[in-house]
Design a protein around this motif. Structure first.
Motif, PDB file in Angstrom:
ATOM      1  N   TYR A 178      42.805  16.455  36.290  1.00 39.20           N
ATOM      2  CA  TYR A 178      42.481  15.202  36.984  1.00 39.20           C
ATOM      3  C   TYR A 178      41.555  14.510  35.722  1.00 39.20           C
ATOM      4  O   TYR A 178      40.572  15.223  35.130  1.00 39.20           O
ATOM      5  N   HIS A 220      44.219  18.615  40.824  1.00 38.71           N
ATOM      6  CA  HIS A 220      43.094  18.811  40.518  1.00 38.71           C
ATOM      7  C   HIS A 220      42.074  17.584  41.055  1.00 38.71           C
ATOM      8  O   HIS A 220      42.707  16.336  41.017  1.00 38.71           O
ATOM      9  N   ALA A 262      33.592  19.711  40.468  1.00 38.86           N
ATOM     10  CA  ALA A 262      32.450  18.703  40.152  1.00 38.86           C
ATOM     11  C   ALA A 262      33.040  17.758  39.156  1.00 38.86           C
ATOM     12  O   ALA A 262      32.848  16.436  39.254  1.00 38.86           O
ATOM     13  N   GLY A 263      33.622  18.108  38.020  1.00 35.42           N
ATOM     14  CA  GLY A 263      34.006  17.295  36.577  1.00 35.42           C
ATOM     15  C   GLY A 263      32.529  17.562  36.060  1.00 35.42           C
ATOM     16  O   GLY A 263      31.549  17.887  36.498  1.00 35.42           O
ATOM     17  N   ASP A 264      32.989  16.863  34.746  1.00 41.64           N
ATOM     18  CA  ASP A 264      31.613  16.845  33.927  1.00 41.64           C
ATOM     19  C   ASP A 264      30.783  15.391  34.150  1.00 41.64           C
ATOM     20  O   ASP A 264      31.420  14.555  34.275  1.00 41.64           O
ATOM     21  N   ALA A 270      30.745  20.728  43.336  1.00 42.04           N
ATOM     22  CA  ALA A 270      31.838  20.705  43.958  1.00 42.04           C
ATOM     23  C   ALA A 270      31.866  21.203  45.485  1.00 42.04           C
ATOM     24  O   ALA A 270      32.637  20.524  46.226  1.00 42.04           O
ATOM     25  N   HIS A 286      29.030  29.251  33.705  1.00 42.87           N
ATOM     26  CA  HIS A 286      29.301  27.645  33.506  1.00 42.87           C
ATOM     27  C   HIS A 286      28.178  27.324  32.634  1.00 42.87           C
ATOM     28  O   HIS A 286      26.894  28.041  32.905  1.00 42.87           O
ATOM     29  N   ARG A 316      26.321  24.718  32.586  1.00 39.26           N
ATOM     30  CA  ARG A 316      25.277  24.176  33.013  1.00 39.26           C
ATOM     31  C   ARG A 316      24.437  25.170  33.895  1.00 39.26           C
ATOM     32  O   ARG A 316      23.484  24.791  34.730  1.00 39.26           O
ATOM     33  N   SER A 317      24.697  26.268  34.074  1.00 43.69           N
ATOM     34  CA  SER A 317      23.902  27.379  35.034  1.00 43.69           C
ATOM     35  C   SER A 317      22.714  27.869  34.224  1.00 43.69           C
ATOM     36  O   SER A 317      22.880  28.225  32.973  1.00 43.69           O
ATOM     37  N   ARG A 349      26.052  31.071  43.012  1.00 38.50           N
ATOM     38  CA  ARG A 349      26.408  29.850  43.474  1.00 38.50           C
ATOM     39  C   ARG A 349      27.931  29.942  43.528  1.00 38.50           C
ATOM     40  O   ARG A 349      28.719  29.262  44.527  1.00 38.50           O
ATOM     41  N   LYS A 354      30.135  29.082  46.843  1.00 45.87           N
ATOM     42  CA  LYS A 354      31.449  28.163  46.554  1.00 45.87           C
ATOM     43  C   LYS A 354      32.503  29.032  46.986  1.00 45.87           C
ATOM     44  O   LYS A 354      33.488  28.232  47.820  1.00 45.87           O
TER      45      LYS A 354
HETATM   46  P1  FAD Z   1      30.171  23.301  40.472  1.00 42.36           P
HETATM   47  O1  FAD Z   1      30.678  24.293  41.118  1.00 42.36           O
HETATM   48  O2  FAD Z   1      29.616  22.242  41.252  1.00 42.36           O
HETATM   49  O3  FAD Z   1      29.134  23.846  39.342  1.00 42.36           O
HETATM   50  C1  FAD Z   1      28.704  23.102  38.138  1.00 42.36           C
HETATM   51  C2  FAD Z   1      27.405  23.583  37.798  1.00 42.36           C
HETATM   52  O4  FAD Z   1      26.251  23.366  38.846  1.00 42.36           O
HETATM   53  C3  FAD Z   1      27.193  25.101  37.737  1.00 42.36           C
HETATM   54  O5  FAD Z   1      26.305  25.540  36.961  1.00 42.36           O
HETATM   55  C4  FAD Z   1      26.955  25.409  39.080  1.00 42.36           C
HETATM   56  O6  FAD Z   1      26.174  26.937  38.937  1.00 42.36           O
HETATM   57  C5  FAD Z   1      25.572  24.413  39.627  1.00 42.36           C
HETATM   58  N1  FAD Z   1      25.797  24.335  40.939  1.00 42.36           N
HETATM   59  C6  FAD Z   1      26.675  24.172  41.971  1.00 42.36           C
HETATM   60  N2  FAD Z   1      26.018  24.040  42.953  1.00 42.36           N
HETATM   61  C7  FAD Z   1      24.867  24.026  42.778  1.00 42.36           C
HETATM   62  C8  FAD Z   1      23.791  23.519  43.672  1.00 42.36           C
HETATM   63  N3  FAD Z   1      24.268  23.435  44.945  1.00 42.36           N
HETATM   64  N4  FAD Z   1      22.538  23.273  43.259  1.00 42.36           N
HETATM   65  C9  FAD Z   1      22.274  23.478  41.989  1.00 42.36           C
HETATM   66  N5  FAD Z   1      23.160  23.707  41.026  1.00 42.36           N
HETATM   67  C10 FAD Z   1      24.407  23.894  41.607  1.00 42.36           C
HETATM   68  N6  FAD Z   1      37.757  18.941  34.948  1.00 42.36           N
HETATM   69  C11 FAD Z   1      38.001  17.632  35.044  1.00 42.36           C
HETATM   70  O7  FAD Z   1      37.547  16.729  34.629  1.00 42.36           O
HETATM   71  N7  FAD Z   1      39.390  17.596  35.461  1.00 42.36           N
HETATM   72  C12 FAD Z   1      40.114  18.806  35.689  1.00 42.36           C
HETATM   73  O8  FAD Z   1      41.392  18.626  36.168  1.00 42.36           O
HETATM   74  C13 FAD Z   1      39.555  20.055  35.774  1.00 42.36           C
HETATM   75  N8  FAD Z   1      40.302  21.271  35.912  1.00 42.36           N
HETATM   76  C14 FAD Z   1      39.706  22.401  35.965  1.00 42.36           C
HETATM   77  C15 FAD Z   1      40.434  23.581  36.401  1.00 42.36           C
HETATM   78  C16 FAD Z   1      40.032  24.723  36.159  1.00 42.36           C
HETATM   79  C17 FAD Z   1      40.399  25.962  36.617  1.00 42.36           C
HETATM   80  C18 FAD Z   1      38.547  24.918  35.626  1.00 42.36           C
HETATM   81  C19 FAD Z   1      37.846  26.155  35.574  1.00 42.36           C
HETATM   82  C20 FAD Z   1      37.843  23.857  35.230  1.00 42.36           C
HETATM   83  C21 FAD Z   1      38.468  22.454  35.193  1.00 42.36           C
HETATM   84  N9  FAD Z   1      37.732  21.437  35.005  1.00 42.36           N
HETATM   85  C22 FAD Z   1      38.141  20.122  35.102  1.00 42.36           C
HETATM   86  C23 FAD Z   1      36.262  21.499  34.477  1.00 42.36           C
HETATM   87  C24 FAD Z   1      35.144  21.260  35.570  1.00 42.36           C
HETATM   88  O9  FAD Z   1      35.284  20.137  36.175  1.00 42.36           O
HETATM   89  C25 FAD Z   1      33.885  21.267  34.720  1.00 42.36           C
HETATM   90  O10 FAD Z   1      33.610  22.370  34.126  1.00 42.36           O
HETATM   91  C26 FAD Z   1      32.555  20.949  35.642  1.00 42.36           C
HETATM   92  O11 FAD Z   1      31.500  20.971  34.810  1.00 42.36           O
HETATM   93  C27 FAD Z   1      32.234  22.236  36.568  1.00 42.36           C
HETATM   94  O12 FAD Z   1      32.924  21.884  37.766  1.00 42.36           O
HETATM   95  P2  FAD Z   1      32.876  23.030  38.700  1.00 42.36           P
HETATM   96  O13 FAD Z   1      33.686  22.590  40.070  1.00 42.36           O
HETATM   97  O14 FAD Z   1      32.829  24.390  38.456  1.00 42.36           O
HETATM   98  O15 FAD Z   1      31.637  22.522  39.276  1.00 42.36           O
END
Ligand code: FAD
Length: 291
Positions: free
Chosen positions: A49, A82, A112-114, A127, A151, A153-154, A163, A167
């Motif tokens: 996505y 995604h 979450a995305g970036d 996420a 990750h 940003r961790s 976390r 999740k």
């Molecule tokens: P999260 O789980 O939200 O985590 C992100 C950061 O925030 C982590 O450091 C986590 O520890 C921290 N965090 C989480 N929850 C909390 C909270 N409650 N309080 C404080 N900190 C918190 N990106 C795209 O744009 N499109 C795609 O299609 C795509 N596909 C992907 C597929 C896979 C298999 C993977 C591994 C990654 C993909 N990504 C994609 C990249 C992803 O969107 C990014 O790496 C994004 O930065 C992190 O997403 P996440 O869902 O892991 O985030």
């Protein structure tokens, strides 16, 4: 239980990830790749996505194309979009989920995305926020991302793992970022088990057919790239580079299977030859006789 969770457990799954390219010609080529690889009978496929502008609709179009081809074609399996939540409102997510359900989708990868300074702030940050809405509004299976090398940003490893475990407990399964050393995966699984988390995490593996662009992604994600492998890939081209990429990916997949991974998610980069090479090297996913 939805499509993908039902397929996990009995034996390791094999799945493929596609990206929705720009332009009609590339879109048709990507669909051809998905149809060609459907002969290898994956347990599911996924479509990435893009968070901004027309990228959003490209994913929906490719999901619709692949759903239609997999339903009418030889091999029927779940097609998982995604979905990233950064910059989205809750009502936009509802609309997307409804649209996907109408295509026959039964699972999403909730991400979450970036952060995107060019997009409005939106209603979501993590996420986990997106998983809550998906759970409230659908009975979809939910996958999430996991980062064996932590990750970027961790703040530290322990916080990342805590976390991630929280999740995963809200989801049905995880899929990892690609990595090149099976020890990173093994260590992550052990750390999650230490936190009492046994939710299956499928290992993401990428055949490096394009070393320059894979290196860019790896650097963004803090993924270690083995210098010896990169040197060999950069010194080669054409079929020799493909052979090196396939050998390295197949070797890693074998190590992960030996470690007991519940599944392998192959990042295809829309290059069918590399995926076929890996499956052939491992003797899995062979086309049915007469297919
Ligand atoms: P999260 O789980 O939200 O985590 C992100 C950061 O925030 C982590 O450091 C986590 O520890 C921290 N965090 C989480 N929850 C909390 C909270 N409650 N309080 C404080 N900190 C918190 N990106 C795209 O744009 N499109 C795609 O299609 C795509 N596909 C992907 C597929 C896979 C298999 C993977 C591994 C990654 C993909 N990504 C994609 C990249 C992803 O969107 C990014 O790496 C994004 O930065 C992190 O997403 P996440 O869902 O892991 O985030």
């Amino acid at each position: 239980m939805s499509g993908i969770p039902k397929r996990l457990g009995a034996k390791p799954t094999f799945s493929f990830e596609y990206f929705p390219p720009k332009g009609d010609a590339a879109r048709q080529r990507a669909l051809k790749t998905a149809i060609r690889l459907s002969a290898r009978r994956p347990d599911f496929v996924s479509v990435t996505y893009g968070a901004g502008g027309t990228d959003r609709s490209r994913t929906r179009e490719m999901v619709a194309d692949v759903c239609a081809s997999h339903v009418t074609g030889r091999h029927r399996c779940p097609v998982m979009p995604h979905l990233t939540c950064v910059g989205h409102t809750r009502s936009e997510i509802s609309e997307l989920l409804e649209g996907y359900a109408a295509f026959g989708v039964s699972d999403v990868l909730a991400l979450a995305g970036d952060p995107r300074p060019d997009l409005p702030p939106g209603d979501f940050r993590y996420a986990m926020d997106l998983i809550e809405q998906v759970r409230e509004e659908t009975d979809f299976g939910v996958g999430v991302a996991a980062f064996p090398e932590v990750h970027p940003r961790s703040p530290d490893r322990a916080t990342d793992r805590r976390r991630l475990a929280e999740k995963l407990e809200m989801a049905d399964f995880g899929i990892t970022q690609f990595f090149f050393d099976a020890d990173h995966y093994g260590r992550m699984v052990d750390e999650l088990a230490g936190l009492g988390c046994e939710v299956p995490v499928l290992a993401g593996v990428i055949p490096v057919t394009n070393p320059a662009s894979v290196k860019r992604f790896a650097d963004m994600n803090g993924t270690d790239t083995p210098s010896g492998l990169w040197q060999r890939l950069e010194d080669a081209d054409g079929s020799e580079r493909l052979r090196i990429a396939v050998d390295a990916a197949a070797g890693l997949v074998q190590e992960l299977l030996d470690l007991g991974t519940p599944g392998i998610h192959l990042y295809t980069l829309n290059v069918p030859e590399a995926i076929e090479g890996v499956l052939d090297a491992l003797g899995i996913g062979a086309p049915r006789a007469g297919a």
